[in-house]
Design a protein around this motif. Structure first.
Motif, PDB file in Angstrom:
ATOM      1  N   MET A   1      36.737  39.646  36.706  1.00 49.57           N
ATOM      2  CA  MET A   1      37.424  40.507  37.651  1.00 49.57           C
ATOM      3  C   MET A   1      37.224  41.968  37.241  1.00 49.57           C
ATOM      4  N   LYS A   2      36.789  42.792  38.171  1.00 44.09           N
ATOM      5  CA  LYS A   2      36.631  44.221  37.933  1.00 44.09           C
ATOM      6  C   LYS A   2      37.539  44.984  38.878  1.00 44.09           C
ATOM      7  N   VAL A   3      38.158  46.028  38.367  1.00 47.69           N
ATOM      8  CA  VAL A   3      39.067  46.847  39.158  1.00 47.69           C
ATOM      9  C   VAL A   3      38.703  48.310  38.935  1.00 47.69           C
ATOM     10  N   MET A   4      38.477  49.030  40.021  1.00 41.10           N
ATOM     11  CA  MET A   4      38.347  50.481  39.936  1.00 41.10           C
ATOM     12  C   MET A   4      39.764  51.016  39.765  1.00 41.10           C
ATOM     13  N   CYS A   5      39.985  51.755  38.715  1.00 45.59           N
ATOM     14  CA  CYS A   5      41.333  52.141  38.329  1.00 45.59           C
ATOM     15  C   CYS A   5      41.421  53.651  38.122  1.00 45.59           C
ATOM     16  N   SER A   6      42.509  54.238  38.583  1.00 46.84           N
ATOM     17  CA  SER A   6      42.821  55.634  38.291  1.00 46.84           C
ATOM     18  C   SER A   6      43.937  55.637  37.259  1.00 46.84           C
ATOM     19  N   ILE A   7      43.794  56.493  36.269  1.00 47.62           N
ATOM     20  CA  ILE A   7      44.800  56.593  35.209  1.00 47.62           C
ATOM     21  C   ILE A   7      45.415  57.990  35.269  1.00 47.62           C
ATOM     22  N   TYR A   8      46.732  58.020  35.394  1.00 51.49           N
ATOM     23  CA  TYR A   8      47.473  59.272  35.486  1.00 51.49           C
ATOM     24  C   TYR A   8      48.267  59.494  34.218  1.00 51.49           C
ATOM     25  N   ARG A   9      48.331  60.749  33.783  1.00 50.15           N
ATOM     26  CA  ARG A   9      49.143  61.116  32.623  1.00 50.15           C
ATOM     27  C   ARG A   9      50.444  61.724  33.136  1.00 50.15           C
ATOM     28  N   SER A  10      51.522  61.422  32.440  1.00 50.22           N
ATOM     29  CA  SER A  10      52.830  61.950  32.806  1.00 50.22           C
ATOM     30  C   SER A  10      52.979  63.374  32.293  1.00 50.22           C
ATOM     31  N   LEU A  46      38.392  54.747  35.811  1.00 47.80           N
ATOM     32  CA  LEU A  46      37.640  53.776  35.005  1.00 47.80           C
ATOM     33  C   LEU A  46      37.421  52.497  35.799  1.00 47.80           C
ATOM     34  N   VAL A  47      36.358  51.801  35.453  1.00 49.23           N
ATOM     35  CA  VAL A  47      36.176  50.436  35.933  1.00 49.23           C
ATOM     36  C   VAL A  47      36.719  49.539  34.840  1.00 49.23           C
ATOM     37  N   LEU A  48      37.765  48.788  35.148  1.00 51.02           N
ATOM     38  CA  LEU A  48      38.372  47.885  34.175  1.00 51.02           C
ATOM     39  C   LEU A  48      37.848  46.476  34.401  1.00 51.02           C
ATOM     40  N   SER A  49      37.484  45.821  33.324  1.00 54.83           N
ATOM     41  CA  SER A  49      37.076  44.419  33.373  1.00 54.83           C
ATOM     42  C   SER A  49      37.550  43.765  32.081  1.00 54.83           C
ATOM     43  N   GLU A  50      37.486  42.452  32.034  1.00 54.83           N
ATOM     44  CA  GLU A  50      37.977  41.729  30.860  1.00 54.83           C
ATOM     45  C   GLU A  50      37.161  42.037  29.606  1.00 54.83           C
ATOM     46  N   GLU A  51      35.943  42.541  29.768  1.00 52.58           N
ATOM     47  CA  GLU A  51      35.088  42.859  28.620  1.00 52.58           C
ATOM     48  C   GLU A  51      35.414  44.222  28.024  1.00 52.58           C
ATOM     49  N   LEU A  63      45.229  44.271  33.483  1.00 55.57           N
ATOM     50  CA  LEU A  63      44.670  43.649  34.685  1.00 55.57           C
ATOM     51  C   LEU A  63      45.688  42.753  35.384  1.00 55.57           C
ATOM     52  N   ALA A  64      46.470  42.009  34.606  1.00 58.69           N
ATOM     53  CA  ALA A  64      47.490  41.141  35.194  1.00 58.69           C
ATOM     54  C   ALA A  64      48.556  41.969  35.915  1.00 58.69           C
ATOM     55  N   ASN A  65      48.987  43.061  35.312  1.00 60.95           N
ATOM     56  CA  ASN A  65      49.994  43.918  35.950  1.00 60.95           C
ATOM     57  C   ASN A  65      49.438  44.584  37.209  1.00 60.95           C
ATOM     58  N   LEU A  66      48.181  45.021  37.166  1.00 61.27           N
ATOM     59  CA  LEU A  66      47.573  45.626  38.352  1.00 61.27           C
ATOM     60  C   LEU A  66      47.526  44.620  39.498  1.00 61.27           C
TER      61      LEU A  66
END
Length: 97
Positions: A1-10, A46-51, A63-66
């Motif tokens: 499973m791959k997810v295109m992810c945006s990461i925000y800083r508080s 980032l592209v997140l994947s299990e690897e 990934l589970a939370n997303l």
């Protein structure tokens, strides 16, 4: 499973990050989450994947939370964790003899 992810800083709490699928409208996230998080500043995409490995988070948990809730909140490390990682020479450098 791959997810295109945006990461925000508080902007409110140093070390707190919010992972969301890319192009997610932050206004659609729970209000209580956004009150805790404060103003969000895009840190990276980032592209997140299990690897992939992440510095402070378990990729499988992220990934589970997303997938289940649509976001993952990374809390800042506890202050005690900062001291554990310092070498002994830095921890005791200014101690009186």
């Amino acid at each position: 499973m791959k997810v295109m992810c945006s990461i925000y800083r508080s902007k409110r709490k140093q070390g707190m990050y919010l992972y969301v699928p890319r192009k997610t409208d932050l206004a659609g996230l729970p209000e209580s989450l956004m009150q805790l998080f404060g103003k969000a500043e895009l840190a990276m995409d980032l592209v997140l994947s299990e690897e992939r490995t992440l510095a402070r988070e378990d990729i499988h948990k992220v990934l589970a939370n997303l997938q289940s809730q649509g976001y993952h909140l990374q809390m800042p490390p506890r202050e005690e964790d900062y001291l554990i990682h310092l070498p002994d020479e830095l921890m005791y450098r200014n101690d009186p003899i």
